[in-house]
Design a protein around this motif. Structure first.
Motif, PDB file in Angstrom:
ATOM      1  N   LYS A   2       0.686  -1.112   0.059  1.00  3.77           N
ATOM      2  CA  LYS A   2      -0.043  -0.117   0.126  1.00  3.77           C
ATOM      3  C   LYS A   2       0.776   1.184  -0.078  1.00  3.77           C
ATOM      4  O   LYS A   2       0.820   2.174  -0.656  1.00  3.77           O
ATOM      5  N   ALA A   5       2.674   1.740  -3.253  1.00  2.14           N
ATOM      6  CA  ALA A   5       1.681   2.324  -4.452  1.00  2.14           C
ATOM      7  C   ALA A   5       1.734   3.821  -3.773  1.00  2.14           C
ATOM      8  O   ALA A   5       1.750   4.693  -4.932  1.00  2.14           O
ATOM      9  N   PHE A   6       1.200   4.088  -2.663  1.00  4.61           N
ATOM     10  CA  PHE A   6       0.951   5.554  -2.447  1.00  4.61           C
ATOM     11  C   PHE A   6       2.292   6.315  -2.607  1.00  4.61           C
ATOM     12  O   PHE A   6       2.020   7.571  -3.333  1.00  4.61           O
ATOM     13  N   ALA A   9       2.680   6.753  -6.541  1.00  8.52           N
ATOM     14  CA  ALA A   9       1.518   7.454  -6.857  1.00  8.52           C
ATOM     15  C   ALA A   9       1.600   9.075  -6.536  1.00  8.52           C
ATOM     16  O   ALA A   9       1.564   9.998  -7.418  1.00  8.52           O
TER      17      ALA A   9
END
Lengths: 138, 426
Positions: A2, A5-6, A9
């Motif tokens: 997570k 990805a954070f 992004a």
């Protein structure tokens, strides 16, 4: 995962933000003048927060009608609009009345205000741009 | 897409923190809301029959307890939903659907289910158990009614003599040549009244009717969504949506406050041939007078031709948008409710910038002569939640129906919640 990805992004988002051309800051006076026009002619239908009325009067927040082609937007103000309109799968039924009685300056001010309120951020509309669209309508 | 990813990640992390550190919050979140989120008078309780159905407009309850709901837009080809309660706890556990058209009107009468699109009326034969026999084949009773987007819903109700009444709203606010446009004139007579702005009567059993064989039962009615047949006096009643935009169109005559408070939402008692005066007149509930509209020479006081128009039997606050009307004939509720009217107010938008109103169901007591016998009172409230605005409201009440056990059903067209209200005295 997570967090990875954070991070990725966020990185992409920051870069892409920096690459976008930042709209010039809108003069305070233009926003104030635009709000005056909005309160008199627009607020009753589109509401104080620009959220509109479900199924009747469309929202002004983050739609292509507001943020997109300025010529089309000016034309909607001057000519009004009475044709099926759909935003995000929702259709709106009330008539948008023509506001050709507003001056080029007033139309420019109110559209600049709308394009920079209700979570919108977009370039200003100039009286010259309004004048050019109005000339073509005649 | 790049904006959505971090958004999801952040909310996941936040969510874990908030709910992980405080177990009471987690529990609270899963408790059902009292009365399905609405406030009721003492002794009444509501349960949620069904939720998230879509734009649930009007509804009708069959004698076997099945609830038929008309959706404003068909979902997956289903514009009418049947809510069936298998175990008798009041909550629908079997939802099926049919009819590939959106609309508002629905009613059950004499072994037929009637429903409308925004142009047509259909009916479906019911079997002895009250179920629709053939959902794929409806009789097209009325066809080709005007739909010009504004005020296009075709609500319906039936009398006891084989007639169906269909509302045809005017595609206009005040009959201006350019709708809602400052300075645009309103022709006199208003040409819209020949085919809209009224209630039409048709035969309930004859397919293929339209304007040529329908009767304009009443005229001068801007737009009606909620109507009902008052069985106690055997007459038609309807709730008119009053006109908008006094302040934007005539700022020199109506300030923001006057524009928010005028005109009344009118409860009409309708006999054949009645003319209620739209667009020439509006009802001012403070003067208790029908006065000339500014488009037709009015100054807020002059009566002119409006003295000859039929008056409403009651004037409700302006712009509340009455979408449902039901005369209560059951005996489950206390006796004072019998033959009185419930009205569902969808909630205003044209009161802006003043605070919005409506978003509620009210009760109006009636006498045996079919006239209101007191002032209206709040019955069900709190539909909007914290944000009382058309866009921010949590629910917007729309339709009303009575169950065979005398319970009251309320529909919401924002998300599609259906409530069943019972009286227990506790």
């Amino acid at each position: 995962m997570k967090i990875l990805a954070f991070t990725i992004a966020t990185g992409i988002a920051v870069v892409s933000m920096a690459m976008q051309t930042k709209p010039a800051a809108v003069p305070k006076q233009t926003m104030e003048n635009g709000k005056k026009v909005y309160d008199v002619y627009c607020l009753a239908c589109h509401q104080a927060d620009g959220a509109g009325v479900p199924k009747m009067n469309p929202p002004l927040s983050k739609t292509q009608y507001v943020l997109g082609d300025k010529k089309r937007l000016v034309q909607i103000i001057l000519k009004g609009m009475n044709e099926p309109l759909e935003i995000d799968g929702e259709s709106y039924e009330n008539t948008m009345s023509a506001h050709d009685f507003l001056s080029d300056q007033e139309v420019a001010d109110v559209l600049t205000y709308v394009r920079n309120s209700f979570k919108n951020k977009a370039s200003i509309v100039t009286p010259a741009e309004v004048k050019a669209v109005r000339a073509k309508l005649k | 897409m790049k904006w959505i990813l971090p958004g999801i990640a952040v909310s996941l992390l936040l969510g874990a923190n908030v709910y992980g550190s405080d177990s009471t919050k987690v529990k609270k979140k899963h408790l059902p809301e009292e009365n399905g989120g609405i406030a009721l008078p003492a002794g009444f309780r509501a349960i949620v029959v069904a939720d998230n159905l879509g734009g649930a407009r009007h509804l009708a309850v069959q004698k076997n307890g099945d609830v038929y709901v008309k959706l404003d837009n068909a979902k997956k080809g289903k514009g009418i939903l049947r809510l069936h309660d298998k175990n008798g706890d009041g909550v629908a556990d079997d939802v099926t659907g049919f009819a590939n058209y959106g609309g508002t009107g629905i009613a059950i009468k004499d072994n037929y289910l009637y429903a409308s699109s925004n142009t047509d009326v259909y009916r479906y034969k019911l079997n002895a158990k009250g179920e629709v026999i053939d959902t794929a084949n409806a009789e097209n009773i009325v066809t080709k009614l005007i739909n010009r987007r504004t005020h296009n819903t075709k609500s319906l109700v039936l009398d006891n003599d084989g007639n169906i009444y269909v509302t045809i709203g005017s595609p206009s606010n005040a009959c201006q040549l350019k709708d809602r446009t400052k300075g645009s004139p309103s022709p006199d007579p208003c040409p819209l009244l020949d085919s809209t702005g009224g209630i039409w009567q048709f035969k309930a059993d004859k397919p293929g009717q339209s304007y040529n064989n329908g009767i304009r039962y009443a005229t001068g009615i801007r737009n009606v969504v909620g109507l009902d047949w008052n069985q106690s006096v055997n007459e038609l009643y309807a709730m008119q949506h009053g006109r908008d935009n006094f302040n934007t169109l005539f700022p020199e005559m109506y300030d923001e406050e006057k524009s928010a408070d005028l005109p009344a939402e009118e409860l009409l008692r309708i006999k054949k041939g009645d003319d209620f005066g739209w667009p020439y007149c509006y009802f001012d509930q403070f003067q208790h007078k029908k006065v000339l509209a500014p488009e037709y020479g009015g100054d807020g006081k002059k009566e002119g031709r409006c003295a000859e128009k039929k008056y409403p039997v009651y004037g409700f606050p302006a712009h509340w948008a009455p979408n449902g009307l039901l005369f209560y004939t059951g005996d489950q509720f206390p006796a004072r409710y019998r033959n009185g009217a419930f009205i569902a107010f969808h909630g205003s938008w044209n009161r802006a910038p003043r605070p919005q109103g409506g978003y509620c169901v009210v009760f109006l007591p009636f006498n045996k002569d079919g006239m209101p016998s007191g002032e209206f009172e709040m019955f069900a409230d709190g539909f909007a939640g914290a944000d009382v605005s058309p866009n921010g409201a949590r629910f917007r009440p729309c339709g009303l129906a009575q169950g065979p056990d005398g319970s009251l059903y309320i529909s919401d067209d924002k998300k599609g919640r259906i409530w069943k209200v019972n009286y227990s005295g506790k």
